[in-house]
Design a protein around this motif. Structure first.
Motif: not given
Length: 189
Positions: A73-75, A85-87, A108-111, A116-117
């Protein structure tokens, strides 16, 4: 959230792996990404990446594959702490308490990137590639995580090598984690 596991050689503590970097190369990352791509296709699934220390190398491994637009999907490259935090939606309080290099931050980044993507799986990397330590985290401290329908799994790694070797070994470790998750997931076709 899921459990911590260890996949590299020489486990040094629960949930922590120690590994050298010999054998970790762009070619092995491309092979692993190809295997992930095939399993994602079979499962009609997609992946997205959230990267810090790898700065886009993980996404590049995915997009090296012909037909990757069907499964990748993207990164988001969130090198700066505030972007986590913001993205990606990592809780600012959590970042303040634990910092950017922490198992909970990687999870948390993975989730966040998964959500979001709009991907089936989110894959995240954060850590210290060097040449200097980051706060109390020594060079080679790396956290990778994979979020998917079955939960979130993370690994803390203690990698050796120079900055580039650590970054490339991180990509390999993240792809190995995703491959492990995908191989444990029942096929839908």
């Amino acid at each position: 959230m899921g459990s911590e596991s260890s996949a590299a050689t020489g486990t040094s503590a629960p949930g922590t792996s120690e590994a050298g970097t010999n054998g970790s190369s762009a070619a092995s990352a491309e092979v692993l990404a190809g295997r992930c791509h095939e399993l994602l296709q079979r499962q009609h699934a997609t992946a997205a990446t959230a990267e810090s220390l790898t700065g886009g190398l993980l996404g590049a491994a995915f997009t090296h594959q012909a037909g990757s637009s069907a499964t990748y999907r993207g990164g988001v490259v969130s090198y700066a702490v505030d972007l986590k935090a913001s993205l990606l939606g990592v809780d600012a309080g959590q970042l303040a308490e634990h910092g950017p290099v922490h198992p909970s931050t990687a999870r948390a980044m993975a989730e966040g990137v998964r959500d979001r993507l709009g991907a089936t799986y989110g894959l995240a990397t954060t850590g210290v590639a060097g040449p200097e330590p980051h706060g109390d985290q020594p060079v080679g401290t790396v956290d990778v995580a994979c979020a998917g329908p079955g939960g979130t799994r993370g690994e803390r790694l203690r990698l050796r090598g120079d900055r580039e070797q650590i970054r490339r070994s991180t990509v390999t470790a993240a792809l190995e984690l995703l491959l492990d998750v995908l191989q444990a997931t029942p096929r839908t076709s």
